[in-house]
Design a protein around this motif. Structure first.
Motif, short mmCIF file in Angstrom:
data_model
loop_
_atom_site.label_atom_id
_atom_site.label_comp_id
_atom_site.label_asym_id
_atom_site.label_seq_id
_atom_site.Cartn_x
_atom_site.Cartn_y
_atom_site.Cartn_z
N VAL A 16 46.55 30.60 37.74
CA VAL A 16 47.05 31.18 38.98
C VAL A 16 45.87 31.79 39.72
N THR A 17 45.99 31.89 41.02
CA THR A 17 44.90 32.44 41.81
C THR A 17 45.33 33.77 42.44
N HIS A 18 44.33 34.52 42.79
CA HIS A 18 44.56 35.74 43.58
C HIS A 18 43.30 35.99 44.40
N ARG A 19 43.43 36.91 45.31
CA ARG A 19 42.30 37.26 46.18
C ARG A 19 41.76 38.60 45.74
N SER A 20 40.44 38.76 45.79
CA SER A 20 39.86 40.04 45.38
C SER A 20 39.96 41.09 46.48
N THR A 21 40.08 40.66 47.72
CA THR A 21 40.40 41.56 48.84
C THR A 21 41.35 40.81 49.76
N LEU A 22 42.03 41.53 50.62
CA LEU A 22 42.98 40.88 51.54
C LEU A 22 42.30 39.92 52.50
N GLU A 23 41.01 40.14 52.75
CA GLU A 23 40.31 39.30 53.72
C GLU A 23 39.79 38.00 53.11
N GLU A 24 39.75 37.91 51.80
CA GLU A 24 39.16 36.75 51.14
C GLU A 24 40.22 35.74 50.74
N PRO A 25 39.81 34.49 50.47
CA PRO A 25 40.77 33.48 50.05
C PRO A 25 41.30 33.76 48.64
N SER A 26 42.45 33.22 48.36
CA SER A 26 43.04 33.34 47.01
C SER A 26 42.42 32.26 46.13
N ASP A 27 41.26 32.60 45.55
CA ASP A 27 40.55 31.59 44.77
C ASP A 27 40.02 32.12 43.43
N VAL A 28 40.39 33.34 43.07
CA VAL A 28 39.99 33.89 41.77
C VAL A 28 41.02 33.44 40.74
N LEU A 29 40.55 32.76 39.69
CA LEU A 29 41.46 32.16 38.72
C LEU A 29 41.79 33.10 37.56
N LEU A 30 43.06 33.12 37.19
CA LEU A 30 43.54 33.82 36.00
C LEU A 30 44.51 32.91 35.27
N SER A 31 44.68 33.17 34.01
CA SER A 31 45.60 32.40 33.19
C SER A 31 47.00 33.02 33.25
N PRO A 32 48.05 32.19 33.20
CA PRO A 32 49.39 32.74 33.04
C PRO A 32 49.72 32.99 31.57
N GLY A 33 48.75 32.71 30.69
CA GLY A 33 48.94 32.85 29.24
C GLY A 33 49.09 31.50 28.57
N ASN A 34 48.95 31.48 27.26
CA ASN A 34 49.09 30.22 26.51
C ASN A 34 50.51 29.67 26.56
#
Length: 198
Positions: free
Chosen positions: A108-126
């Motif tokens: 899943v992705t999220h943004r590190s600030t509201l101004e940036e794209p949602s491109d930081v990747l995290l896992s939803p878990g195994n």
């Protein structure tokens, strides 16, 4: 409801109970109600949202007596909170780890600030419910059987309530924040993000 004198707001006068441990072994704590649990409020499932813990702590510290019918979890993700990361210590977005019809194994992705794209990747878990924090919170919800659950998030100023419940409507009315329904979630969030009066 009576409040404590302001000089006493520096501490929470009641001890929490442990309902589990995080991946790193930190205690997962809950302030339990004196009576039947009608409401569970939890904060900081995303560790990068410390303001939710502060707001909930400040409310709890003002009370002269423990909430009679409300359980409080100040940090559902203490590992992420102390590291300042959205996910837990294993890089799992705990909010995406719950068993649900739309759980997917893809990152899943999220943004590190509201101004940036949602491109930081995290896992939803195994797999759904793979994380100790998620397992403990699900067990707590099963045990307490609250009528309603409120998850505090930041930074969007809205009440996200897909069912448009009476509680959601009341929270929107009391806070002045818009009530956002899932079917209109994206347009309202776009409006909130692009507001110039904020």
């Amino acid at each position: 409801m009576s409040l404590r004198p302001r000089p006493k707001w520096g501490t929470i006068p009641w001890e929490p109970q442990r309902y589990g441990r995080s991946h790193l072994g930190l205690p997962l704590e809950v302030w339990r109600p004196d009576g039947r649990c009608l409401l569970l409020v939890f904060a900081a499932i995303h560790g990068e949202e410390p303001e939710t813990t502060y707001a909930l702590s400040r409310a709890l510290r003002q009370l002269a007596a423990p909430p009679e019918q409300c359980a409080v979890v100040l940090a559902a993700n203490p590992d992420g909170l102390i590291r300042g990361t959205r996910g837990n210590a294993r890089g799992v977005d705990l909010n995406r780890n719950f068993p649900s019809r739309n759980w997917r194994p893809e990152p899943v992705t999220h943004r590190s600030t509201l101004e940036e794209p949602s491109d930081v990747l995290l896992s939803p878990g195994n797999h759904p419910g793979s994380e100790p924090e998620t397992q403990a919170l699900m067990a707590l919800i099963t045990e307490l059987a609250p009528d309603q659950v409120i998850a505090l998030h930041a930074p969007l100023a809205c009440i996200d309530d897909a069912g448009e419940s009476p509680l959601g409507r009341r929270l929107a009315q009391r806070t002045g924040m818009p009530l956002v329904l899932m079917r209109e979630h994206v347009p309202v969030l776009v409006e909130l993000l692009t507001r110039t009066d904020a």
